[in-house]
Scaffold this motif. Structure first.
Motif, PDB file in Angstrom:
ATOM      1  N   SER A  89      22.463  63.977  -0.640  1.00 48.66           N
ATOM      2  CA  SER A  89      23.238  62.837  -1.142  1.00 48.66           C
ATOM      3  C   SER A  89      24.229  62.291  -0.127  1.00 48.66           C
ATOM      4  CB  SER A  89      23.996  63.235  -2.412  1.00 48.66           C
ATOM      5  OG  SER A  89      25.014  64.183  -2.125  1.00 48.66           O
ATOM      6  N   LEU A  90      24.628  63.119   0.863  1.00 48.22           N
ATOM      7  CA  LEU A  90      25.630  62.660   1.827  1.00 48.22           C
ATOM      8  C   LEU A  90      25.052  61.617   2.771  1.00 48.22           C
ATOM      9  CD1 LEU A  90      27.358  66.045   2.707  1.00 48.22           C
ATOM     10  CD2 LEU A  90      28.426  64.101   1.567  1.00 48.22           C
ATOM     11  N   PRO A  91      25.861  60.647   3.209  1.00 52.05           N
ATOM     12  CA  PRO A  91      25.368  59.622   4.138  1.00 52.05           C
ATOM     13  C   PRO A  91      25.104  60.208   5.520  1.00 52.05           C
ATOM     14  CG  PRO A  91      27.732  59.390   3.806  1.00 52.05           C
ATOM     15  CD  PRO A  91      27.265  60.439   2.834  1.00 52.05           C
ATOM     16  N   LEU A  92      24.323  59.474   6.315  1.00 49.72           N
ATOM     17  CA  LEU A  92      23.955  59.961   7.644  1.00 49.72           C
ATOM     18  C   LEU A  92      25.170  60.174   8.534  1.00 49.72           C
ATOM     19  CD1 LEU A  92      20.781  57.815   8.431  1.00 49.72           C
ATOM     20  CD2 LEU A  92      20.877  60.202   7.743  1.00 49.72           C
ATOM     21  N   LYS A 310      29.717  54.697  -1.981  1.00 51.06           N
ATOM     22  CA  LYS A 310      30.035  54.456  -3.387  1.00 51.06           C
ATOM     23  C   LYS A 310      28.944  53.618  -4.056  1.00 51.06           C
ATOM     24  CE  LYS A 310      33.930  56.584  -2.806  1.00 51.06           C
ATOM     25  NZ  LYS A 310      34.071  57.973  -3.280  1.00 51.06           N
ATOM     26  N   ILE A 311      28.601  53.997  -5.277  1.00 50.87           N
ATOM     27  CA  ILE A 311      27.588  53.277  -6.055  1.00 50.87           C
ATOM     28  C   ILE A 311      28.295  52.462  -7.136  1.00 50.87           C
ATOM     29  CG2 ILE A 311      25.482  53.482  -7.422  1.00 50.87           C
ATOM     30  CD1 ILE A 311      25.214  54.470  -4.536  1.00 50.87           C
ATOM     31  N   SER A 312      27.892  51.220  -7.293  1.00 49.27           N
ATOM     32  CA  SER A 312      28.506  50.337  -8.287  1.00 49.27           C
ATOM     33  C   SER A 312      28.299  50.898  -9.696  1.00 49.27           C
ATOM     34  CB  SER A 312      27.890  48.937  -8.196  1.00 49.27           C
ATOM     35  OG  SER A 312      28.371  48.114  -9.240  1.00 49.27           O
ATOM     36  N   GLU A 313      29.336  50.772 -10.528  1.00 50.69           N
ATOM     37  CA  GLU A 313      29.242  51.255 -11.916  1.00 50.69           C
ATOM     38  C   GLU A 313      28.228  50.447 -12.720  1.00 50.69           C
ATOM     39  OE1 GLU A 313      33.088  51.337 -13.679  1.00 50.69           O
ATOM     40  OE2 GLU A 313      33.894  52.840 -12.285  1.00 50.69           O
ATOM     41  N   PRO A 371      19.366  49.397   4.624  1.00 46.82           N
ATOM     42  CA  PRO A 371      19.103  50.408   3.572  1.00 46.82           C
ATOM     43  C   PRO A 371      20.327  51.261   3.253  1.00 46.82           C
ATOM     44  CG  PRO A 371      18.186  51.147   5.648  1.00 46.82           C
ATOM     45  CD  PRO A 371      18.779  49.797   5.920  1.00 46.82           C
ATOM     46  N   ARG A 372      21.475  50.876   3.785  1.00 46.69           N
ATOM     47  CA  ARG A 372      22.744  51.593   3.561  1.00 46.69           C
ATOM     48  C   ARG A 372      22.722  53.020   4.088  1.00 46.69           C
ATOM     49  NH1 ARG A 372      25.520  51.176  -2.149  1.00 46.69           N
ATOM     50  NH2 ARG A 372      27.290  51.913  -0.927  1.00 46.69           N
ATOM     51  N   PHE A 373      22.110  53.204   5.254  1.00 47.66           N
ATOM     52  CA  PHE A 373      22.292  54.482   5.934  1.00 47.66           C
ATOM     53  C   PHE A 373      23.736  54.584   6.392  1.00 47.66           C
ATOM     54  CE2 PHE A 373      17.555  54.361   7.242  1.00 47.66           C
ATOM     55  CZ  PHE A 373      17.204  54.887   6.026  1.00 47.66           C
ATOM     56  N   TYR A 374      24.317  53.454   6.730  1.00 49.20           N
ATOM     57  CA  TYR A 374      25.736  53.337   7.051  1.00 49.20           C
ATOM     58  C   TYR A 374      26.300  52.143   6.277  1.00 49.20           C
ATOM     59  CZ  TYR A 374      24.596  56.391  10.984  1.00 49.20           C
ATOM     60  OH  TYR A 374      24.159  57.441  11.756  1.00 49.20           O
ATOM     61  N   SER A 391      23.841  47.279  -5.599  1.00 45.21           N
ATOM     62  CA  SER A 391      22.586  47.800  -6.149  1.00 45.21           C
ATOM     63  C   SER A 391      22.548  49.318  -5.990  1.00 45.21           C
ATOM     64  CB  SER A 391      21.397  47.154  -5.424  1.00 45.21           C
ATOM     65  OG  SER A 391      20.179  47.587  -6.011  1.00 45.21           O
ATOM     66  N   THR A 392      21.525  49.934  -6.544  1.00 44.26           N
ATOM     67  CA  THR A 392      21.369  51.381  -6.375  1.00 44.26           C
ATOM     68  C   THR A 392      20.616  51.661  -5.082  1.00 44.26           C
ATOM     69  OG1 THR A 392      19.244  51.496  -7.540  1.00 44.26           O
ATOM     70  CG2 THR A 392      21.240  51.681  -8.874  1.00 44.26           C
ATOM     71  N   LEU A 393      20.849  52.834  -4.509  1.00 43.76           N
ATOM     72  CA  LEU A 393      20.162  53.202  -3.274  1.00 43.76           C
ATOM     73  C   LEU A 393      18.655  53.307  -3.506  1.00 43.76           C
ATOM     74  CD1 LEU A 393      22.611  55.922  -1.893  1.00 43.76           C
ATOM     75  CD2 LEU A 393      22.387  53.558  -1.140  1.00 43.76           C
TER      76      LEU A 393
END
Length: 561
Positions: A89-92, A310-313, A371-374, A391-393
């Motif tokens: 789950s942790l980012p790169l 962070k993921i949007s609620e 893709p939100r790697f960063y 959006s969700t990952l």
């Protein structure tokens, strides 16, 4: 008094003490057994009774240990599962600061130390306090004054053992850190074995590992020596306690100042000595637990790591690309180092945009923001006007396919590597994807076809074959957005031609972002963006950029040369 003189005494008789009642009734029942069955049979009955009681004792001990085993192993399993899920789950960005060997050491050595040091001490923590309370209650019942004196001496001995335990934890942290260094060196050596051998660096690497191994051995020896000190130190301090109480109580009895008589004092000493054993076991746990807590601290560094992604609620679903991808005034910096500066780029649906530039210009970083790697430090990355942060990952990455410069494969079969991430993929679909990627022929030439294991990181394959497998994986996913990061750089000329043809088929009707050092592979791109020191300095088609006689022309000339 002969055996015939013993008679049954009621437990409720207030005139007689509990001790006298127990002794007298024991003699009464033994005498009764002898009268009924004879001395030999009574002795046998007593022996059987002893065997039954021993069986109950050992059986209870076994059941308690057997009950603890699933608890211990279950907790350790849960810790490993949590660690693995956290790693996923942790980012790169988190792993750019951590060594892989160190993380492996935390999942193996540290977690094992938690089981060995903490979980194995749980039975001591549950059983021994009960025994200590029972024995201590008996001591108070015999003489509360003498017990009060004992309590004055005990804290001094507790402090002596506690000070050693604190040092043990500090040393354990150092030892686990050195173990991580060892695992990191092993991981680096396995990953770079080809370079080690190519540069005749075996002796150098051996010396480096031997030095690290010696340092670890010295530290862990001191840790284990200090841990082994627990039993003799507690026994010695226990003996000192007995000697002090013996001297103090004996002096009072000899001077006729004591409230208890000599036999009771001897019984008091027996109870005090019985108290020493659970205290010793308790001290073992108090030494083992700090060692495990040192490992727990290292595990917690990963478990408690903050996930900056962070993921949007209320996430907005993204299932396809309808119009365009947009980088709006995007900046990114790693710690204090700026990598991208105010990037503005629009990629319409179905178009191919190529990113070129020198190494370190920020091409891969720009692509990794999609893709939100960063996370972008400033600005927005938008898909059809929706910020990727909203959006969700899972949704975001499901519409993207990646082919990287380094073909990342797994120690599995051809089939499972191509079908990786695509649920329910059929054999026919995998074969079709392999054919488009020009991989079908060499797969079928292998020993077991699509069921052949390709080895660790695809070690049984050539560079071109590995890349074609990763391209087949992207083809099978069939994403609307395709990200090619130096996809053909690892290929020979013949393989490049075959893969380039497959990529061109794949890129039809898809939105493609291609990073390329080989400019020949992106001549037909709809737009070429030239990055320099984190900024887009030129953009346009190949002919337009070539005519500008700027950075792009210089890159072309360097490659031609």
């Amino acid at each position: 008094m002969t055996e015939a003189h013993y008679s049954y005494i009621a437990w409720t008789d207030p005139a007689v003490g509990l001790k006298d009642i127990a002794i007298n009734n024991f003699y009464y029942y033994i005498t009764d057994l002898i009268n009924q069955y004879g001395q030999s049979t009574t002795l046998l009955i007593l022996g059987i009774f002893l065997a039954i009681m021993t069986f109950l004792k050992t059986g209870c001990y076994f059941l308690s240990s057997a009950t603890m085993i699933p608890i211990r192993t279950g907790i350790v399993r849960d810790i490993r599962n949590k660690l693995y899920r956290k790693i996923l789950s942790l980012p790169l960005g988190f792993f750019s600061e951590e060594r892989k060997g160190d993380i492996i050491a935390r999942m193996s050595g540290d977690v094992q130390e938690i089981e060995t040091s903490i979980m194995s001490s749980l039975d001591m923590l549950f059983k021994n306090p009960i025994l200590i309370l029972v024995y201590f209650g008996t001591l108070i019942a015999i003489s509360w004054k003498l017990t009060l004196f004992t309590l004055v001496v005990l804290p001094i001995m507790g402090w002596a053992m506690g000070s050693v335990g604190k040092k043990l934890k500090r040393k354990s942290l150092v030892a686990q850190g050195q173990w991580s260094d060892l695992m990191s060196q092993v991981e680096e050596t396995l990953g770079g074995l080809r370079i080690v051998k190519a540069f005749n660096a075996e002796v150098k690497m051996d010396k480096r590992f031997t030095q690290a191994n010696d340092d670890y051995r010295d530290t862990i020896s001191r840790v284990n020596t200090r841990q082994q000190l627990a039993h003799p130190l507690s026994e010695f301090l226990g003996t000192i306690l007995i000697v002090i109480v013996l001297w103090f109580g004996g002096t009072l009895i000899l001077n006729h100042n004591s409230t208890i008589d000599a036999p009771s004092f001897i019984f008091y000493l027996v109870m005090l000595y019985s108290l020493i054993n659970p205290l010793k076991e308790f001290s073992k746990a108090s030494y083992a637990i700090p060692k495990g807590l040192a490992s727990m601290e290292r595990v917690d560094k990963i478990l408690l790591a903050e996930n900056t992604m962070k993921i949007s609620e209320k996430p907005v679903p993204i299932h396809e690309l309808k119009e365009q991808i947009e980088f709006r005034d995007v900046s990114f910096q790693y710690e204090a180092t700026p990598v991208l500066k105010h990037i503005n780029l629009v990629i319409p649906k179905g178009k191919t945009v190529a990113l070129v530039g020198q190494s370190g210009s920020g091409k891969s970083t720009l692509v990794d923001l999609l893709p939100r790697f960063y996370e972008a430090t400033e600005g927005e990355v938008l898909i059809d006007g929706i910020n990727v942060k909203d959006s969700t990952l899972t949704d975001l990455r499901s519409i993207m396919g990646n082919v990287n410069q380094e073909a990342i494969l797994f120690n599995d079969t051809f089939f499972n590597n191509i079908a990786f991430g695509v649920k329910g993929a059929t054999k026919e679909q995998v074969i079709e994807a392999a054919k488009i990627a020009n991989a079908h022929d060499f797969i079928m030439a292998s020993e077991q076809g699509y069921d052949t294991n390709i080895g660790d990181r695809g070690g049984k394959l050539s560079g071109g074959q590995r890349q074609r497998i990763s391209i087949a994986r992207a083809i099978l996913k069939n994403p609307p957005i395709l990200i090619l990061d130096e996809a053909t750089s690892a290929l020979d000329t013949e393989s490049e031609r075959m893969v380039q043809e497959a990529l061109e088929n794949l890129m039809k009707n898809r939105t493609t972002i291609a990073i390329a050092h080989r400019l020949s592979t992106i001549r037909n791109a709809d737009e070429i963006c030239v990055l320099h020191e984190g900024e887009i300095v030129e953009r346009g088609k190949h002919e337009e950029l070539f005519a500008l006689n700027g950075y792009y022309k210089r890159l072309c000339d360097m490659q031609s040369f």
